[in-house]
Scaffold this active site. Sequence first.
Site, short mmCIF file in Angstrom:
data_model
loop_
_atom_site.label_atom_id
_atom_site.label_comp_id
_atom_site.label_asym_id
_atom_site.label_seq_id
_atom_site.Cartn_x
_atom_site.Cartn_y
_atom_site.Cartn_z
N SER A 102 0.23 -1.19 0.00
CA SER A 102 0.20 0.04 -0.62
C SER A 102 0.55 1.40 0.35
CB SER A 102 -0.96 0.00 1.07
OG SER A 102 -1.86 -1.07 1.37
N1 SAH Z 1 0.54 -5.12 3.65
C1 SAH Z 1 0.91 -5.82 2.88
C2 SAH Z 1 -0.42 -5.58 1.68
C3 SAH Z 1 0.01 -6.24 0.95
S1 SAH Z 1 -1.95 -6.40 -0.26
C4 SAH Z 1 2.68 -4.66 2.91
O1 SAH Z 1 3.04 -3.96 3.67
O2 SAH Z 1 3.14 -4.95 1.45
C5 SAH Z 1 -2.78 -7.14 0.58
C6 SAH Z 1 -2.11 -8.93 1.40
O3 SAH Z 1 -3.33 -9.33 1.44
C7 SAH Z 1 -2.02 -9.61 -0.26
O4 SAH Z 1 -0.68 -10.27 -0.21
C8 SAH Z 1 -3.05 -11.09 0.20
O5 SAH Z 1 -2.32 -12.43 -0.91
C9 SAH Z 1 -3.57 -10.53 1.24
N2 SAH Z 1 -4.76 -11.49 1.70
C10 SAH Z 1 -5.97 -11.36 0.80
N3 SAH Z 1 -7.24 -12.06 1.04
C11 SAH Z 1 -6.47 -12.73 1.71
C12 SAH Z 1 -6.92 -13.52 2.93
N4 SAH Z 1 -8.12 -13.78 3.39
N5 SAH Z 1 -6.12 -13.69 4.40
C13 SAH Z 1 -4.44 -13.63 4.34
N6 SAH Z 1 -4.34 -12.98 3.53
C14 SAH Z 1 -5.31 -12.40 2.35
#
Ligand code: SAH
Length: 258
Positions: A102
């Site tokens: 993000s």
């Molecule tokens: N906070 C992260 C943002 C990653 S993007 C950072 O700093 O990099 C969001 C992430 O949520 C993705 O990696 C995706 O695979 C994950 N995601 C989506 N649905 C999910 C779920 N049900 N449980 C765990 N992770 C999930």
Amino acid sequence: MQQRRPGFPARLPGTAAPAPARPAPAAPAGGRSQAPSPSGVGLDSAAVRARMVQKLAAGGITSTAVLQAMGAVQRHQFVDSALVNQAYEDTSLPIGLGQTISKPNVVARMCELLLGAEIARSGGLGRVLEVGTGCGYQAAVLSHLAREVYTLERLRGLHDKARSNLRPFRLANVHLLFGDGMLGYAKGAPYAAIIAAAGGDAVPQAWCEQLAVGGRLVAPMAVSGGQQMLLVIDKTPHGLKQNVLEPVHFVPLKSGVA
Ligand code: SAH
């Protein structure tokens, strides 16, 4: 074995390019190479981060704790080496497997909202659950703001990536978990705060159940018309209180693991 990433470029964008680093002996899988000489590296990365923090403050982030955390975490260590130049711009960046890290602004905004939880007002944030570890950046920021951070990722590749990204920082209060975040993580409950980095159509029941009274949930969620909005849910002694804030753009929340 853990390999260090290339250091932050020794000069800011727009100035003369730094001397190229020595070619890495053998690039490991994942495209990482050996770190160049460390001279001056930390200093410039800190300066660019300080500028990012100034912009965050100018953009309305007021929490000193959040600004300090954003200033402390080396975002460039969480993105691929080809994107290091953009690490401190207010932009989301790809982290592999179709996911994104993000924007700093959004991370700071959501963290500031978490600190506004009733339960955090006396004595700060206790246990926090993050859904969507991704590259681990936000978990690292949260580690400066909460006593314990439990973070769940459903994609094995990113879970592993976050582990290797975070290892050098030795953040003893970050607990990386592989699993479906829609189910929350009951063993760590109740949480002072839950933060989702992926947006669904409805708030999973488990999240509300695992939130402490006085705790706060911050998550992107699709509202009518499909528009994704930032949602804040406070768990009060009298029930859940919901506030819909600004529009946001997050990757989808998916069920199951892969
Ligand atoms: N906070 C992260 C943002 C990653 S993007 C950072 O700093 O990099 C969001 C992430 O949520 C993705 O990696 C995706 O695979 C994950 N995601 C989506 N649905 C999910 C779920 N049900 N449980 C765990 N992770 C999930």
